[in-house]
Every structure is written in structure tokens, then in C-alpha cells.
Design a protein around this motif. Structure first.
Motif, mmCIF file in Angstrom:
data_model
loop_
_atom_site.group_PDB
_atom_site.id
_atom_site.type_symbol
_atom_site.label_atom_id
_atom_site.label_comp_id
_atom_site.label_asym_id
_atom_site.label_seq_id
_atom_site.Cartn_x
_atom_site.Cartn_y
_atom_site.Cartn_z
ATOM 1 N N PRO A 156 0.819 -1.220 0.000
ATOM 2 C CA PRO A 156 0.000 0.000 0.000
ATOM 3 C C PRO A 156 0.851 1.267 0.000
ATOM 4 N N LEU A 157 2.041 1.212 0.617
ATOM 5 C CA LEU A 157 2.889 2.408 0.658
ATOM 6 C C LEU A 157 3.450 2.746 -0.716
ATOM 7 N N GLU A 158 3.709 1.751 -1.526
ATOM 8 C CA GLU A 158 4.178 2.028 -2.892
ATOM 9 C C GLU A 158 3.131 2.817 -3.674
ATOM 10 N N LEU A 159 1.877 2.500 -3.441
ATOM 11 C CA LEU A 159 0.799 3.249 -4.089
ATOM 12 C C LEU A 159 0.745 4.684 -3.572
ATOM 13 N N LEU A 160 0.951 4.844 -2.258
ATOM 14 C CA LEU A 160 0.926 6.184 -1.673
ATOM 15 C C LEU A 160 2.115 7.025 -2.131
ATOM 16 N N LEU A 161 3.212 6.383 -2.474
ATOM 17 C CA LEU A 161 4.396 7.104 -2.946
ATOM 18 C C LEU A 161 4.191 7.692 -4.343
ATOM 19 N N ALA A 162 3.098 7.325 -4.971
ATOM 20 C CA ALA A 162 2.833 7.817 -6.325
ATOM 21 C C ALA A 162 1.635 8.769 -6.405
#
Length: 269
Positions: A156-162
Motif C-alpha cells: 500500500p505504501l508504494e501506491l501512496l508514494l505515487a
């Protein structure tokens, strides 16, 4: 003639008449124990003491209360998750801030299998909610099963990083850096460094912005081949078509330069 006087009747006995089948044999006495609750003692006819098996109703009550409390906590956790779908923005923000409590109630396995996928599906929320989620995820390592499962939080954090909002990306970057400290060497390389490589090459420029910050952070633990590859990624980001990406890359250039020198020594240049 002498008259024989009848013997006086014996004094009354404290013992029950055992010849009377209607009389309970023996009596129950409580053994005095000042530090613990007394256990019932059966005094038998021959005077021997035998400890009776005691049913601990207090323990049963406590167990029942603990089960009920656990069920209540799980119900509260599920209700809090539902608040993340609420139309009320403040309710969603409050629920996002309570992710550690939700994860604690669900347990590590359900947190990994249910909560994290749920969060990944809700990344299109308002920035305030996403910011709270990004911060909360950084503290969930103990609640997903510890270091062995910490990499599950990166999804989920990878999605938030974008996402578009820079504050959300910054909070997500801080969380992934914190989580990366818990990863084993293999997970660090495969999951964390692998994620950075994907971000550096994503079509959406906001993901590439996040990569500018994370490359410098991950560089010291990379192997020689990955270091060379990610330096090439960074050089490409410095020449990116999007001005904002170039600006963030230049902002992190000094940090990366210092990290490279600190890791490899000045002779590398």
C-alpha cells in the motif's frame, strides 16, 4: 438388698451420629490460607483430611469475560474499518489514525490478508485520509507478524508514494524508510530496492519524484550491481522531461553524493 445406681448418660458428642443414615458423614471446614483463597477440605469419619476438587468459578468467569472482550475489540475494529468508507471525512481520518488498534484486534494474519488489501483498494481517498494511512502504516511492523512480514506493508505504501499530494508522498517515504530497517538483507534487496526501481521507471511523474529521495536512502545497503543501476536511474531522473522531477532530483543530489562518498570513499571519483 443393695440397689445399683444407673450410670449417668454420657455427655453429648460433637461428632454426628453415623448410625443415622439421614446424617451427613463428616463436615466441610475451610482451611485458612492467608495469601490465597481457601480450598474446601472434606473431613472424613476417620479424621483424615481430603482436599476436594474445586471448580474455580472465578477463573471461568474471567475466561468468559476475556473472550467477550476480545469479541468486542474485533467488532470495534470492523466498525472502524467501515468508517474508512464513511461519507464523513473526519470519521475516515479518525479511522485511518487507528490502524494500529485495528491491526492489534485483527491479529497479524488477518491484518496481512484483509486489512492491507483493503487499504490498497482505497488509495483514491482524500489527502487527509491518505496522509493518516501513510503515517499509521509505518508503525504496523509488530502487527503484521514482525520483521519476517514487514515487506507486506510496502504494497500500500508504494501506491501512496505515487499520489499527487506531496505531503502524502513525504509521509509514505518516511514510513517505508522506517520499515526498511526491519527487513532482512534478502527482503531489503528484493522488496525495498525493487520497489525503488519500479518507482524510478513509472510513467506517472510523482512516483519518479519519490524515487529521487529513496535512492539515496537505500544506496549504502545495495550490492555493487544495484548501486550502479540506481545511480543510472538517478542520472536519468536529473534529466527527466518533467521539471518537478528534475528539481527534486537536484535537491537530493547532495545527499546522494555524500552517501556515495561515505559508502565507497572519495577515490570513487
Amino acid at each position: 438388698m443393695t440397689t445399683t445406681q444407673a450410670a449417668p448418660p454420657p455427655p453429648p458428642s460433637d461428632m454426628p451420629d453415623v448410625t443415622d443414615t439421614g446424617t451427613i458423614i463428616g463436615s466441610i471446614k475451610l482451611q485458612h490460607q492467608p495469601l490465597e483463597p481457601a480450598s474446601p477440605i472434606l473431613v472424613t469419619e476417620d479424621g483424615n483430611d481430603t482436599t476436594m476438587m474445586q471448580i474455580d468459578s472465578n477463573t471461568n468467569n474471567n475466561n468468559a469475560a476475556a473472550v467477550e472482550e476480545e469479541e468486542d475489540e474485533e467488532e470495534d475494529a470492523l466498525q472502524t474499518i467501515e468508517k474508512l468508507r464513511s461519507d464523513d471525512l473526519s470519521a475516515r481520518v479518525e479511522a485511518a489514525r487507528k490502524l494500529p488498534s485495528i491491526a492489534l484486534a485483527l491479529g497479524p494474519e488477518r491484518t496481512r490478508d484483509e486489512l492491507l488489501p483493503f487499504l490498497s483498494d482505497g488509495i483514491d481517498d482524500e489527502d487527509e485520509v491518505l496522509e493518516a494511512i501513510a503515517v499509521s502504516l509505518g508503525g504496523l511492523v509488530p502487527h503484521v507478524g514482525g520483521a519476517d512480514y514487514a515487506s507486506s506493508l510496502l504494497t500500500p505504501l508504494e501506491l501512496l508514494l505515487a499520489v499527487e499530494e506531496s505531503v502524502v508522498r513525504e509521509k509514505a517515504a518516511a514510513s517505508v524508510i522506517a520499515i526498511s530497517q526491519s527487513l532482512s538483507g534478502a527482503d531489503y534487496t528484493r522488496e525495498f530496492v525493487g520497489m525503488i526501481g519500479r518507482l524510478a521507471n513509472k510513467e506517472w511523474f510523482t512516483a519518479r519524484i519519490s524515487a529521487c529521495t529513496l535512492i539515496a536512502q537505500a544506496f549504502p545497503k545495495m550490492g555493487p550491481e544495484l548501486r550502479r543501476t540506481h545511480l543510472e536511474y538517478f542520472a536519468k531522473l536529473c534529466k527527466d522531461d518533467v521539471p518537478m522531477v528534475r528539481r527534486i532530483a537536484s535537491k537530493n543530489l547532495g545527499t546522494l553524493f555524500y552517501t556515495v562518498v561515505d559508502t565507497l570513499g572519495a577515490a570513487v571519483f
